[in-house]
Design a protein around this motif. Structure first.
Motif, PDB file in Angstrom:
ATOM      1  N   CYS A 157      12.684 -11.165  11.307  1.00 36.94           N
ATOM      2  CA  CYS A 157      11.959 -10.206  11.757  1.00 36.94           C
ATOM      3  C   CYS A 157      12.181  -8.784  11.200  1.00 36.94           C
ATOM      4  N   HIS A 158      11.477  -7.915  10.810  1.00 36.54           N
ATOM      5  CA  HIS A 158      11.848  -6.655  10.226  1.00 36.54           C
ATOM      6  C   HIS A 158      10.973  -5.725  10.371  1.00 36.54           C
ATOM      7  N   GLN A 159      11.228  -4.529  10.600  1.00 34.21           N
ATOM      8  CA  GLN A 159      10.242  -3.371  10.871  1.00 34.21           C
ATOM      9  C   GLN A 159      10.850  -2.359   9.533  1.00 34.21           C
ATOM     10  N   VAL A 160       9.829  -1.998   8.910  1.00 34.85           N
ATOM     11  CA  VAL A 160      10.101  -1.267   7.593  1.00 34.85           C
ATOM     12  C   VAL A 160       9.541   0.118   7.809  1.00 34.85           C
ATOM     13  N   ASN A 161      10.175   1.006   7.356  1.00 35.21           N
ATOM     14  CA  ASN A 161       9.671   2.512   7.420  1.00 35.21           C
ATOM     15  C   ASN A 161       8.100   2.627   6.891  1.00 35.21           C
ATOM     16  N   ALA A 162       7.477   3.476   7.428  1.00 34.89           N
ATOM     17  CA  ALA A 162       6.320   3.966   6.569  1.00 34.89           C
ATOM     18  C   ALA A 162       5.406   2.795   6.172  1.00 34.89           C
ATOM     19  N   SER A 163       4.938   1.833   7.070  1.00 31.85           N
ATOM     20  CA  SER A 163       4.222   0.789   6.965  1.00 31.85           C
ATOM     21  C   SER A 163       2.900   0.859   7.501  1.00 31.85           C
ATOM     22  N   THR A 164       1.853   0.431   7.179  1.00 25.53           N
ATOM     23  CA  THR A 164       0.565   0.353   7.641  1.00 25.53           C
ATOM     24  C   THR A 164      -0.244  -1.113   7.525  1.00 25.53           C
ATOM     25  N   THR A 165      -0.816  -1.421   8.684  1.00 26.20           N
ATOM     26  CA  THR A 165      -1.578  -2.451   8.964  1.00 26.20           C
ATOM     27  C   THR A 165      -2.721  -2.445   9.056  1.00 26.20           C
ATOM     28  N   TYR A 166      -3.371  -3.489   8.329  1.00 23.76           N
ATOM     29  CA  TYR A 166      -4.965  -3.347   8.121  1.00 23.76           C
ATOM     30  C   TYR A 166      -5.555  -4.761   8.636  1.00 23.76           C
ATOM     31  N   MET A 167      -6.550  -4.683   9.201  1.00 22.11           N
ATOM     32  CA  MET A 167      -7.457  -5.832   9.851  1.00 22.11           C
ATOM     33  C   MET A 167      -8.361  -6.143   8.650  1.00 22.11           C
ATOM     34  N   VAL A 168      -8.425  -7.374   7.819  1.00 19.76           N
ATOM     35  CA  VAL A 168      -9.276  -7.541   6.611  1.00 19.76           C
ATOM     36  C   VAL A 168     -10.010  -8.658   6.975  1.00 19.76           C
ATOM     37  N   PRO A 169     -11.254  -8.854   7.196  1.00 16.62           N
ATOM     38  CA  PRO A 169     -11.922  -9.794   7.564  1.00 16.62           C
ATOM     39  C   PRO A 169     -12.211 -10.334   5.821  1.00 16.62           C
ATOM     40  N   LEU A 170     -11.890 -11.878   5.839  1.00 19.36           N
ATOM     41  CA  LEU A 170     -12.234 -12.347   4.387  1.00 19.36           C
ATOM     42  C   LEU A 170     -13.156 -13.523   4.506  1.00 19.36           C
ATOM     43  N   ALA A 183      -0.152  -6.131   5.637  1.00 17.64           N
ATOM     44  CA  ALA A 183       0.800  -5.126   5.967  1.00 17.64           C
ATOM     45  C   ALA A 183       0.990  -4.369   4.684  1.00 17.64           C
ATOM     46  N   CYS A 184       1.314  -3.027   4.470  1.00 19.41           N
ATOM     47  CA  CYS A 184       1.267  -2.315   3.304  1.00 19.41           C
ATOM     48  C   CYS A 184       2.532  -1.627   3.572  1.00 19.41           C
ATOM     49  N   HIS A 185       3.425  -1.677   2.558  1.00 24.70           N
ATOM     50  CA  HIS A 185       4.943  -0.733   2.941  1.00 24.70           C
ATOM     51  C   HIS A 185       4.774   0.276   1.738  1.00 24.70           C
ATOM     52  N   HIS A 186       4.740   1.344   2.336  1.00 22.60           N
ATOM     53  CA  HIS A 186       4.917   2.692   1.632  1.00 22.60           C
ATOM     54  C   HIS A 186       6.243   2.975   1.176  1.00 22.60           C
ATOM     55  N   ASP A 187       7.277   2.598   1.883  1.00 26.16           N
ATOM     56  CA  ASP A 187       8.592   2.722   1.458  1.00 26.16           C
ATOM     57  C   ASP A 187       9.235   1.418   0.826  1.00 26.16           C
ATOM     58  N   THR A 188       9.339   1.329  -0.389  1.00 25.29           N
ATOM     59  CA  THR A 188       9.510  -0.041  -1.004  1.00 25.29           C
ATOM     60  C   THR A 188      10.957   0.024  -1.699  1.00 25.29           C
ATOM     61  N   ARG A 189      11.907   1.278  -1.390  1.00 27.22           N
ATOM     62  CA  ARG A 189      12.999   1.307  -1.975  1.00 27.22           C
ATOM     63  C   ARG A 189      13.896   0.099  -1.602  1.00 27.22           C
ATOM     64  N   LYS A 201       4.657  -5.246 -11.999  1.00 24.85           N
ATOM     65  CA  LYS A 201       5.105  -4.475 -13.213  1.00 24.85           C
ATOM     66  C   LYS A 201       5.214  -3.048 -12.398  1.00 24.85           C
ATOM     67  N   VAL A 202       5.820  -2.841 -11.314  1.00 21.37           N
ATOM     68  CA  VAL A 202       6.059  -1.580 -10.696  1.00 21.37           C
ATOM     69  C   VAL A 202       7.627  -1.559 -10.266  1.00 21.37           C
ATOM     70  N   LYS A 203       8.296  -0.347 -10.029  1.00 18.77           N
ATOM     71  CA  LYS A 203       9.571  -0.227  -9.552  1.00 18.77           C
ATOM     72  C   LYS A 203       9.584   0.126  -8.108  1.00 18.77           C
ATOM     73  N   PRO A 204      10.690  -0.267  -7.418  1.00 21.30           N
ATOM     74  CA  PRO A 204      10.839   0.089  -6.116  1.00 21.30           C
ATOM     75  C   PRO A 204      10.672   1.706  -5.746  1.00 21.30           C
ATOM     76  N   GLY A 205      10.040   1.983  -4.538  1.00 14.76           N
ATOM     77  CA  GLY A 205       9.926   3.277  -4.036  1.00 14.76           C
ATOM     78  C   GLY A 205       8.968   4.216  -4.946  1.00 14.76           C
ATOM     79  N   THR A 206       8.084   3.588  -5.628  1.00 15.67           N
ATOM     80  CA  THR A 206       7.149   4.180  -6.525  1.00 15.67           C
ATOM     81  C   THR A 206       5.551   4.045  -6.013  1.00 15.67           C
ATOM     82  N   ILE A 207       4.962   2.750  -5.219  1.00 12.26           N
ATOM     83  CA  ILE A 207       3.892   2.671  -5.041  1.00 12.26           C
ATOM     84  C   ILE A 207       3.696   1.744  -3.678  1.00 12.26           C
ATOM     85  N   PRO A 208       2.853   1.785  -3.082  1.00 12.15           N
ATOM     86  CA  PRO A 208       2.840   0.931  -1.762  1.00 12.15           C
ATOM     87  C   PRO A 208       2.580  -0.570  -2.205  1.00 12.15           C
ATOM     88  N   VAL A 209       3.154  -1.325  -1.694  1.00 14.26           N
ATOM     89  CA  VAL A 209       3.373  -2.838  -1.819  1.00 14.26           C
ATOM     90  C   VAL A 209       2.846  -3.634  -0.434  1.00 14.26           C
TER      91      VAL A 209
END
Length: 236
Positions: A157-170, A183-189, A201-209
């Motif tokens: 279990c974890h809580q990550v700083n600056a995270s957003t959760t979306y409901m996504v009907p598929l 779950a989208c994490h904005h702080d990926t450091r 092809k991205v680096k930690p702390g640069t773009i939401p994952v």
């Protein structure tokens, strides 16, 4: 579920681990960028989310191994229970290893308060490709609990700083509809740099994952959760 209690049935379903595919089959499907989350987007390989995934696919590694390249491990964890649960948390992360529904709930309450709901995802094993129907932002914080691939029942279990959760009907190729959580994490450091480079092809702390919440994971979110449903079948 309409309360903080995780039902015995749900926990039983989450405890039943399936056989997982290799990392090469999974990682590119589990992680994606936030700007790839939009109506009409095709998501393939999501049938893998019906199984228990190895720890490396989550992206948050034990800090002492975070810069090492992992091998192609199949059907088991590449890290020991002590390495995952005994070491320090990653940058921007509060973590806890839960071995019961009660301890999982207590950790979620400690981070979010008592007004929370638990949500377990559902992806059919025989449906591999879905199309995003809609994207709804439902929470700016949450606690994610991932079922680990050990004989002993353990949820990371974890809580990550600056995270957003979306409901996504598929919508699956056969017309089946699923209300998935992303779950989208904005702080990926604190994420594994090798994994991010290999898959996105991205680096930690640069773009939401982002990642979807799979069948053997639990998301705890503050009430209200828009578009949620109390009918959550588990996939065995």
């Amino acid at each position: 579920m309409g309360s903080t209690d995780l039902s015995v049935l749900t926990l039983f379903c989450l405890a039943l681990a399936g056989i997982v595919a290799s990392h090469s089959d999974i990682e590119g499907k589990l992680l994606f960028l936030e700007n790839d989350l939009y109506p009409g987007k095709k998501m393939s390989g999501l049938g893998k989310l019906s199984n228990v995934l190895p720890f490396r696919t989550i992206g948050w590694l034990p800090i002492e191994k975070s810069t090492q390249q992992s091998g192609n491990v199949v059907e088991k964890e590449s890290y020991s229970l002590d390495e995952i649960c005994g070491g320090p948390a990653a940058i921007g992360e509060d973590k806890f290893c839960a071995t019961s529904s009660e301890s999982m709930k207590d950790f979620a309450i400690s981070k979010l308060g008592t007004k929370i709901k638990s949500y377990s995802g559902y992806f059919a094993k025989n449906q591999d490709q879905y199309v995003v129907e809609e994207v709804k932002k439902i929470a700016d914080k949450g606690v994610m609990c991932h079922r680990m691939n050990f004989e002993k029942l353990v949820f990371y279990c974890h809580q990550v700083n600056a995270s957003t959760t979306y409901m996504v009907p598929l919508v699956a190729s056969d017309g089946t509809k699923v209300n998935a959580l992303a779950a989208c994490h904005h702080d990926t450091r604190g994420m594994n740099p090798n994994l991010l480079d290999e898959v996105l092809k991205v680096k930690p702390g640069t773009i939401p994952v982002c990642h979807f919440v799979g069948n053997k994971a639990v998301a705890w979110l503050p009430i209200p959760v828009v578009g949620d449903s109390d009918d959550r079948p588990c996939a065995i």
